[in-house]
Design a protein around this motif. Structure first.
Motif, short mmCIF file in Angstrom:
data_model
loop_
_atom_site.label_atom_id
_atom_site.label_comp_id
_atom_site.label_asym_id
_atom_site.label_seq_id
_atom_site.Cartn_x
_atom_site.Cartn_y
_atom_site.Cartn_z
N TYR A 63 0.82 -1.21 0.00
CA TYR A 63 0.00 0.00 0.00
C TYR A 63 0.85 1.26 0.00
O TYR A 63 2.01 1.26 0.41
N HIS A 64 0.20 2.32 -0.47
CA HIS A 64 0.80 3.65 -0.56
C HIS A 64 -0.09 4.62 0.18
O HIS A 64 -1.31 4.66 -0.05
N PHE A 65 0.49 5.44 1.07
CA PHE A 65 -0.27 6.48 1.77
C PHE A 65 -0.31 7.71 0.87
O PHE A 65 0.71 8.37 0.66
N GLY A 66 -1.49 8.00 0.34
CA GLY A 66 -1.63 9.09 -0.61
C GLY A 66 -1.63 10.47 0.04
O GLY A 66 -2.24 10.69 1.08
N ARG A 67 -0.95 11.41 -0.63
CA ARG A 67 -0.90 12.80 -0.18
C ARG A 67 -1.33 13.77 -1.29
O ARG A 67 -1.15 14.98 -1.16
N PHE A 68 -1.86 13.26 -2.38
CA PHE A 68 -2.13 14.09 -3.54
C PHE A 68 -3.48 14.82 -3.44
O PHE A 68 -4.40 14.37 -2.76
N HIS A 69 -3.53 15.95 -4.15
CA HIS A 69 -4.75 16.76 -4.20
C HIS A 69 -5.18 17.06 -5.63
O HIS A 69 -6.15 17.81 -5.83
N ASN A 70 -4.47 16.52 -6.62
CA ASN A 70 -4.87 16.72 -8.01
C ASN A 70 -4.38 15.55 -8.86
O ASN A 70 -3.64 14.68 -8.37
N ASP A 71 -4.77 15.54 -10.12
CA ASP A 71 -4.48 14.40 -10.98
C ASP A 71 -2.99 14.24 -11.25
O ASP A 71 -2.47 13.12 -11.27
N ALA A 72 -2.29 15.35 -11.46
CA ALA A 72 -0.86 15.26 -11.75
C ALA A 72 -0.09 14.67 -10.57
O ALA A 72 0.80 13.83 -10.75
N ALA A 74 -1.38 12.71 -8.38
CA ALA A 74 -1.81 11.31 -8.28
C ALA A 74 -0.97 10.42 -9.18
O ALA A 74 -0.54 9.33 -8.78
N VAL A 75 -0.73 10.86 -10.41
CA VAL A 75 0.10 10.09 -11.34
C VAL A 75 1.52 9.97 -10.80
O VAL A 75 2.12 8.88 -10.82
N ALA A 76 2.06 11.06 -10.30
CA ALA A 76 3.43 11.03 -9.77
C ALA A 76 3.55 10.08 -8.59
O ALA A 76 4.52 9.30 -8.50
N GLU A 77 2.57 10.10 -7.70
CA GLU A 77 2.62 9.22 -6.53
C GLU A 77 2.43 7.76 -6.92
O GLU A 77 3.08 6.87 -6.37
N ALA A 78 1.57 7.50 -7.88
CA ALA A 78 1.37 6.12 -8.33
C ALA A 78 2.64 5.57 -8.96
O ALA A 78 3.03 4.41 -8.69
N ASN A 79 3.31 6.36 -9.76
CA ASN A 79 4.54 5.89 -10.38
C ASN A 79 5.65 5.71 -9.36
O ASN A 79 6.47 4.79 -9.47
N TYR A 80 5.68 6.56 -8.35
CA TYR A 80 6.64 6.42 -7.25
C TYR A 80 6.38 5.12 -6.49
O TYR A 80 7.32 4.39 -6.14
#
Length: 217
Positions: A63-72, A74-80
């Motif tokens: 799992y990944h703890f998400g910190r994103f607030h927009n689509d860009a 979100a993509v960066a965190e998913a790839n990370y």
């Protein structure tokens, strides 16, 4: 009747657990924290997997703890998440990869973008949040982008130890729940404990038709 399995999730807070601790807990599966935002990688991933496997864990998700607030973001965190899961744990396509969504102002559209980024890379997708946060999301929309829904709603609070079989009188009412995280202190080991509710959840820890990884270029 669907067979129920015990699932624990493991982060740096559980790095002290020993092989014998895992044997005493007696869980079937584990979900290991890999990353948070785009600047944190769990330094204990390998030891958490090795010790828990030695203690009887039979299947893993991440799992990944998400910190994103927009689509860009979100993509960066998913790839990370993907890159570090591969690097730290050799996570292969077909594995269940879960978004931990528990911050404010996380748009449903960006949740879907995150999950789609995982799917497009060949992974199964999971969505996790707390029952009290569900009104912040459009679950009907997310449902089309997730393969598994994992919901937290604790029967006991304030560190009270809980057993493996929760009181279903406290079951959170929501659609699509595959797994219920019912305690943050399973058997007094300060580990989050969940129970599977569907065959789908169990099958995702034991993928029978996982896509073959791409050959090295």
């Amino acid at each position: 009747m669907t067979e129920r399995k015990t699932v624990i999730d493991l982060a740096s807070f559980q790095s002290h657990l020993t092989v014998n601790d895992y044997k005493n807990i007696g869980a079937n599966y584990a979900i290991v924290k890999t990353t948070e935002s785009t600047n944190y990688v769990n330094p204990y991933i390998r030891s958490l997997i090795d010790r828990s496997a030695g203690g009887g864990i039979k299947g893993y998700a991440f799992y990944h703890f998400g910190r994103f607030h927009n689509d860009a973001q979100a993509v960066a965190e998913a790839n990370y998440f993907i890159a570090n899961s591969k690097a730290q744990a050799n996570v292969q396509p077909g594995t269940l990869m879960i978004l931990d969504a528990e911050i404010s102002n996380m748009p449903t559209s960006s949740v879907n973008v995150f999950l789609n980024t995982l799917r497009n890379a060949g992974y199964h997708t999971g969505f996790y949040t707390y029952k009290y946060l569900l009104p912040n999301f459009d679950l009907e929309s997310i449902h089309h982008h997730m393969d598994m829904f994992w919901l937290a709603a604790y029967v006991y609070r304030n560190g009270t130890p809980a057993g493996k079989n929760p009181d279903f009188n406290y079951f959170p009412s929501a659609n699509y729940i595959d797994m219920w995280q019912h305690t943050d202190n399973l058997l007094g080991y300060n580990v989050d404990g969940s129970i599977t509710l569907t065959d789908n959840a169990i099958n995702l820890f034991n993928p029978s038709e996982a896509p073959a990884p791409e050959p090295n270029k």
